[in-house]
Design an enzyme around this catalytic site. Sequence first.
Site, short mmCIF file in Angstrom:
data_model
loop_
_atom_site.label_atom_id
_atom_site.label_comp_id
_atom_site.label_asym_id
_atom_site.label_seq_id
_atom_site.Cartn_x
_atom_site.Cartn_y
_atom_site.Cartn_z
N TYR A 114 4.80 13.57 -5.71
CA TYR A 114 3.48 12.96 -5.92
C TYR A 114 2.64 13.77 -6.91
O TYR A 114 1.84 13.20 -7.65
CB TYR A 114 2.76 12.76 -4.58
CG TYR A 114 3.22 11.49 -3.90
CD1 TYR A 114 2.68 10.25 -4.23
CD2 TYR A 114 4.26 11.51 -2.98
CE1 TYR A 114 3.13 9.09 -3.64
CE2 TYR A 114 4.72 10.36 -2.39
CZ TYR A 114 4.15 9.14 -2.72
OH TYR A 114 4.61 7.98 -2.16
N ASN B 200 4.11 -12.12 -14.79
CA ASN B 200 4.94 -10.91 -14.82
C ASN B 200 6.17 -11.16 -15.68
O ASN B 200 6.27 -12.19 -16.34
CB ASN B 200 5.25 -10.38 -13.41
CG ASN B 200 6.15 -11.27 -12.61
OD1 ASN B 200 7.11 -11.83 -13.13
ND2 ASN B 200 5.83 -11.43 -11.34
N CYS C 252 -8.05 22.53 9.36
CA CYS C 252 -7.15 22.55 10.52
C CYS C 252 -5.77 23.17 10.25
O CYS C 252 -4.96 23.29 11.17
CB CYS C 252 -6.98 21.14 11.08
SG CYS C 252 -6.09 20.05 9.96
N GLN D 122 -2.59 -3.06 -5.62
CA GLN D 122 -1.63 -2.23 -4.88
C GLN D 122 -1.45 -0.89 -5.60
O GLN D 122 -0.74 -0.03 -5.12
CB GLN D 122 -0.27 -2.94 -4.82
CG GLN D 122 -0.31 -4.26 -4.09
CD GLN D 122 0.95 -5.07 -4.38
OE1 GLN D 122 1.96 -4.95 -3.70
NE2 GLN D 122 0.90 -5.90 -5.41
N HIS E 156 -3.26 0.17 -1.20
CA HIS E 156 -2.29 1.25 -0.96
C HIS E 156 -2.88 2.64 -1.22
O HIS E 156 -2.14 3.57 -1.50
CB HIS E 156 -1.03 1.03 -1.82
CG HIS E 156 -0.24 -0.18 -1.41
ND1 HIS E 156 0.81 -0.70 -2.14
CD2 HIS E 156 -0.35 -1.00 -0.32
CE1 HIS E 156 1.31 -1.77 -1.52
NE2 HIS E 156 0.61 -1.97 -0.42
#
Length: 254
Positions: A70, A216, A153, A104, A122
């Site tokens: 990511y 598309n 935390c 998305q 998303h």
Amino acid sequence: MSDFNLPTELVSALRLARHVVALTGAGISAESGLPTFRDAMTGLWAQYRPEELATPEAFQRNPKLVWEWYAWRRQLVEAAAPNPAHHALAALERLVPRLTLITQNVDSLHQLAGSSAVIELHGNIRRTRCFANGHPAETWDESKAVPPRCTICGSPLRPGVVWFGERLPEEALNNAIEASATCDFFFSIGTSGMVEPAASLPQVALKFGATVIFINLDVEDKTTPPLFRLNGKAGTLLPALVAAAWPDDGEVEG
Ligand code: OAD
């Protein structure tokens, strides 16, 4: 300005629309240089396995791999700029009484083009939160642990996207369904329609009487009002369609 044979019924339905919904997917950002997921050679899922990278279980198994994948995608996103398709949707928002943009995508390119109130189904790769409690994180120190830890935390940080097997943000999904059921013109742009619940939104719009257009690269051109399919690049077709519907408003910026 258009070199295309855009169906006249389609152009006039857009011109007369009171509430337009646009659902976008990875294909709208392809011309900004971002890879899609399912295009055969270039899509991310042609090279990587989603179950190893885009599920909570994958993160628990191998958090470093997922974090780094990511981080790589975040770098691509940060280097990308909106293309003429994003700009055409931002321009369209100023031309119709109401436009709801549902994406998305996790790349913020609609917002950077000037679209407002984008519904992100998303999540967003530019946001980061901790895995255990969802505490948001703005900055982190990658020299200690990968993934870095939450300063509140101690849980590992994760991207602010929705993974397979996770619930979509409830308010975003409800707003998307409500808009799809009440619009009179619905665009599906650059999405393969393989992932629910986004994939069902065009059917919701059709059921409630909207004109629906798919743009598309894996459809065949088809004109069967109220359903239209246009095969071509969003960065070419969308500006052409907006310019055809509002010929007096000058060129749509690109
Ligand atoms: P896909 O990769 O499944 O589909 C991309 C679509 O864009 C395909 O239909 C292409 O034909 C089309 N396309 C490619 N280039 C285009 C262009 N220049 N102009 C117009 N269309 C073009 O991407 P999504 O449908 O967005 O979710 O994928 C949906 C979800 O699956 C993603 O949000 C992601 C993925 O796994 C998660 O990670 C949870």
